[in-house]
Scaffold this motif. Structure first.
Motif, PDB file in Angstrom:
ATOM      1  N   TRP A   3       1.558   3.413  -4.291  1.00  0.00           N
ATOM      2  CA  TRP A   3       0.689   3.630  -5.445  1.00  0.00           C
ATOM      3  C   TRP A   3      -0.089   4.943  -5.340  1.00  0.00           C
ATOM      4  N   ALA A   6       2.302   7.685  -6.385  1.00  0.00           N
ATOM      5  CA  ALA A   6       2.509   7.576  -7.831  1.00  0.00           C
ATOM      6  C   ALA A   6       1.296   8.077  -8.595  1.00  0.00           C
ATOM      7  N   HIS A  74       3.496   1.597 -10.357  1.00  0.00           N
ATOM      8  CA  HIS A  74       4.134   2.177  -9.171  1.00  0.00           C
ATOM      9  C   HIS A  74       5.331   1.381  -8.670  1.00  0.00           C
TER      10      HIS A  74
END
Length: 112
Positions: A3, A6, A74
């Motif tokens: 994450w 991302a 993500h």
């Protein structure tokens, strides 16, 4: 994709959108300056086309929304280009997610 990765790439996407928006304002300013020069009129100031306070706030918001959209999605993102695209579409994507509604009554198959 993790994450954090991302989110960073989503910020890049949001930044790209902001750069394109600022460039559009600068191009309009340039066009109006050329027209004013041809007519012998006073040249328009850049502050008529760019408002530093408002534009900075919008830029920060676009970066944050791009990061948020990419971080939320993500697990669905498989590559860097996808994360950048999600970040670029962050405001529209999050608006769609916020506008979607879950039916309060379960829908049964075969029921009109």
């Amino acid at each position: 994709m993790e994450w954090t990765t991302a989110a960073l790439l989503g910020m890049v996407g949001g930044g790209i959108v902001e750069v394109v928006a600022v460039w559009g304002n600068l191009a309009a300013w340039q066009k109006d300056r050329h027209a004013a020069r041809r007519r012998g009129r006073r040249l328009p100031p850049v502050t008529r086309y760019i408002d530093p306070a408002a534009d900075t706030l919008v830029a920060v918001t676009r970066l944050a929304l791009g990061a948020a959209a990419a971080a939320i999605l993500h697990t669905q993102i498989s590559g860097a280009l996808t994360a950048i695209a999600v970040g670029a579409s962050g405001p529209a994507l999050l608006a769609q997610l916020g506008a979607s509604r879950v039916p309060s009554v379960p829908v049964e198959s075969g029921t009109p």
